[in-house]
Design an enzyme around this catalytic site. Structure first.
Site, mmCIF file in Angstrom:
data_model
loop_
_atom_site.group_PDB
_atom_site.id
_atom_site.type_symbol
_atom_site.label_atom_id
_atom_site.label_comp_id
_atom_site.label_asym_id
_atom_site.label_seq_id
_atom_site.Cartn_x
_atom_site.Cartn_y
_atom_site.Cartn_z
ATOM 1 N N SER A 1 0.798 -1.233 0.000
ATOM 2 C CA SER A 1 0.000 0.000 0.000
ATOM 3 C C SER A 1 0.829 1.282 0.000
ATOM 4 C CB SER A 1 -0.967 0.023 1.183
ATOM 5 O OG SER A 1 -0.268 0.224 2.397
ATOM 6 N N LYS B 1 0.884 4.680 6.627
ATOM 7 C CA LYS B 1 0.211 5.504 5.623
ATOM 8 C C LYS B 1 0.798 6.910 5.621
ATOM 9 C CE LYS B 1 -2.682 2.172 4.845
ATOM 10 N NZ LYS B 1 -2.391 1.253 3.797
#
EC number: 3.4.21.89
Length: 152
Positions: A29, A67
């Site tokens: 990700s 993230k």
């Protein structure tokens, strides 16, 4: 003397572990900035800024995730036609892996929260799915490897 040196080393390690931790990247990700198996150094307890990569202990996903912070408390986020605008300025995202279709919308990041996205947007579970991230779930900011795409 050896016992004292060992004791001092243990105390130093405990002291350092209050400020820095290691974390392993799991998944794709955050590509291209971070890849599966990368080891990162996390500075614990830092206040994240826009552009920082953070480690989150997600209560919704029941796991730790890494993230990028797109917006912080009080920021206005507007998404339209594949672009993200933060506080009226288009977000230049040279760090994303590939273009993707954004869902249009606009919102204000609530107090003591951040809005995060993975750099590999087409393969990331992030604020688009789980909502705003409470600051108490943000463990710290990735310090190494340095953010090769710049922060903020």
């Amino acid at each position: 003397m050896v016992v004292m040196n060992i004791g001092l080393a243990v105390l130093a390690a405990l002291w350092i572990s209050n400020y820095y931790r290691l974390a392993a990247v799991s998944g794709s990700s955050m590509e291209p900035a971070l890849s599966q198996g990368d080891i990162v150094v996390v500075r614990m307890g830092t206040l994240p800024q826009r552009g920082d990569v953070v480690v989150i202990d997600s209560k919704v996903l029941h796991k730790r995730i890494i993230k990028r912070v797109i917006a912080v408390e009080g920021d206005t986020v507007f998404v339209s036609d594949g672009e993200i605008w933060v506080n009226g300025e288009v977000l230049v995202e040279e760090y994303i892996k590939e273009p993707y279709e954004h869902e249009n919308g606009d919102w204000v990041v609530p107090p003591e929260s951040v809005y995060v996205l993975g750099d590999n947007r087409n393969h990331s579970r992030d604020s688009r799915m789980v909502g705003f991230i409470p600051m108490q779930e943000v463990m710290g900011t990735v310090m190494y490897p340095e953010n090769k795409f710049g922060g903020k």
